[in-house]
Design a protein around this motif. Sequence first.
Motif, short mmCIF file in Angstrom:
data_model
loop_
_atom_site.label_atom_id
_atom_site.label_comp_id
_atom_site.label_asym_id
_atom_site.label_seq_id
_atom_site.Cartn_x
_atom_site.Cartn_y
_atom_site.Cartn_z
N GLU A 1 1.85 1.78 -3.69
CA GLU A 1 0.86 2.23 -4.18
C GLU A 1 0.59 3.77 -4.04
OE1 GLU A 1 -2.17 -0.61 -3.50
OE2 GLU A 1 -1.57 -2.14 -5.23
N LYS A 2 0.47 4.18 -2.86
CA LYS A 2 0.07 5.49 -2.38
C LYS A 2 1.36 6.51 -2.99
CE LYS A 2 -2.30 5.08 1.91
NZ LYS A 2 -1.83 4.11 2.96
N ASN A 3 2.52 5.84 -3.18
CA ASN A 3 3.50 6.79 -3.68
C ASN A 3 3.61 6.63 -5.36
OD1 ASN A 3 4.72 8.38 -1.45
ND2 ASN A 3 4.40 6.17 -0.69
N ASN A 4 2.54 5.86 -5.85
CA ASN A 4 2.63 5.75 -7.27
C ASN A 4 4.08 5.10 -7.62
OD1 ASN A 4 0.12 6.77 -7.99
ND2 ASN A 4 0.97 8.70 -7.74
N SER B 1 0.75 -1.19 0.12
CA SER B 1 -0.10 -0.07 -0.06
C SER B 1 0.86 1.40 -0.06
CB SER B 1 -0.94 -0.15 1.12
OG SER B 1 -0.69 0.35 2.29
N ILE B 2 2.21 1.21 0.50
CA ILE B 2 2.92 2.37 0.54
C ILE B 2 3.39 2.68 -0.97
CG2 ILE B 2 5.22 3.19 1.33
CD1 ILE B 2 4.75 1.66 4.13
N SER C 1 7.80 0.22 5.54
CA SER C 1 8.02 1.45 4.72
C SER C 1 9.39 1.27 4.11
CB SER C 1 7.76 2.61 5.65
OG SER C 1 8.33 2.60 6.71
#
Length: 418
Positions: free
Chosen positions: A46-49, A43-44, A139
């Motif tokens: 993805e959130k940061n593209n 998810s990290i 992360s």
Amino acid sequence: MGQTIVEKIFTNKIGKRVFANDMVWSNVDLMMGTDGTVPMTISILEKNNINTISDSAKVVFVNDHFSPAKDIVNANTLSCIKKFANEYKVRLFDAGEGICHVLIPDKGLIKPGMLVVGADSHVCTYGALGALSIGIGSSDLAFAMSTGKLWFRVPETIKINVYGKKQTNISGKDIVLAILKKVGVAGASYSVIELVGEAMTGLNIADRFSMCNMAAEMGAKGVIIPYDEIVAQYLKDKVQVEQEDVFYADKDAKYSKCIDICIDDLQPQIACPYAPDNVHNVNDMEGLKIDQIVIGLCTNGRLEDFRRASRYLKKKKINENVRLLIIPGSREVLIQMIKEGIAEILVEAGGIICPSTCGPCVGGHMGVLGENEVGLYTSSRNFLGRCGDKTANVYLCSPDTAAYSALFGYIKEPHSQK
Ligand SMILES: CC(C)[C@H](C(=O)O)[C@@H](O)C(=O)O
Ligand code: SF4
């Protein structure tokens, strides 16, 4: 000035002599994550593209913590990891293959001198093979996967010298519990432990893995046992080791602390609730009733651990008031247990062989403790509420103590074997 093993590993990686407390950026050789940590990593990213991985051949995932799935949410998480692994060509060991810290070295993915990072605190286990293996969070794993690098402060090293001759009822687990008693849960914070001495040389690889695994409980950044013949034998058919992979400390290397541990008179050890350093002689706890025993997991789930346990349970029946869960560290360990007749001994005695999963160790599934229940586990942690209800109490011990106590239904010191 001389260097410790960890200073040499970093020096080799970045091509410049470095010492404890230097800040460095370094490429890493292997990155691992599990179903306990990879979902957040995904998810990290993805959130940061971020949709590239620097080198997927250096990434490995293991679905071991909550696998096979215990419920629908969990099942969806596992399939999300599988989808990601397929898309990015990351090697995934799925349900039942094994618990990461047994599986990854057994698959030949670790060799001396490597710099490994893993999103799991017990990744330090691989130090038994002379690798520097450091636990990171989800992360940091996302960062390492996308860039291939991470920053580190080169850790100081604590030298622990283990000497003397142990009795046959003593294993690596008892020795590391004795070390924990002396060092404490924060006694090695941000340091690397070098485990050396004549007694270490005599220990088999299973005992060494088990000891390195528990270094996490001292707050250590990592732990290293210098490469020797025992490691060479273990790696023989798994991976090619070159001379330049192997590092030893210089005679004048600087240690932040040196600790001596004599195991001549060491008796079986047990960690009482709620900390792995709350260590006593098993004898002092004798008679305490137990509801569930777990033998295996990533700390003591190797063939040699089950060989030890089976010595006490051969042609015997466990006490009728106790449940005995057997959790082999990997499918391969289970196959060997079947071939050697160990699986039969344990099942005939009343044990339940479970799939290779973390399950009861983190109170995830398959053997969660209820109100006021008492567990005797060969795992690494006995924190309040970790393995089930917060009124449940978990004691940590060796496979010998766990197996022998199963016969009585209460804690009992294992006798020395001929
Ligand atoms: C779930 C995971 C984050 C955790 C760890 O990192 O250690 C687990 O393996 C543990 O033993 O507590
Ligand atoms: S068996 Fe326990 S200690 Fe080991 S990785 Fe799984 S949860 Fe963590």
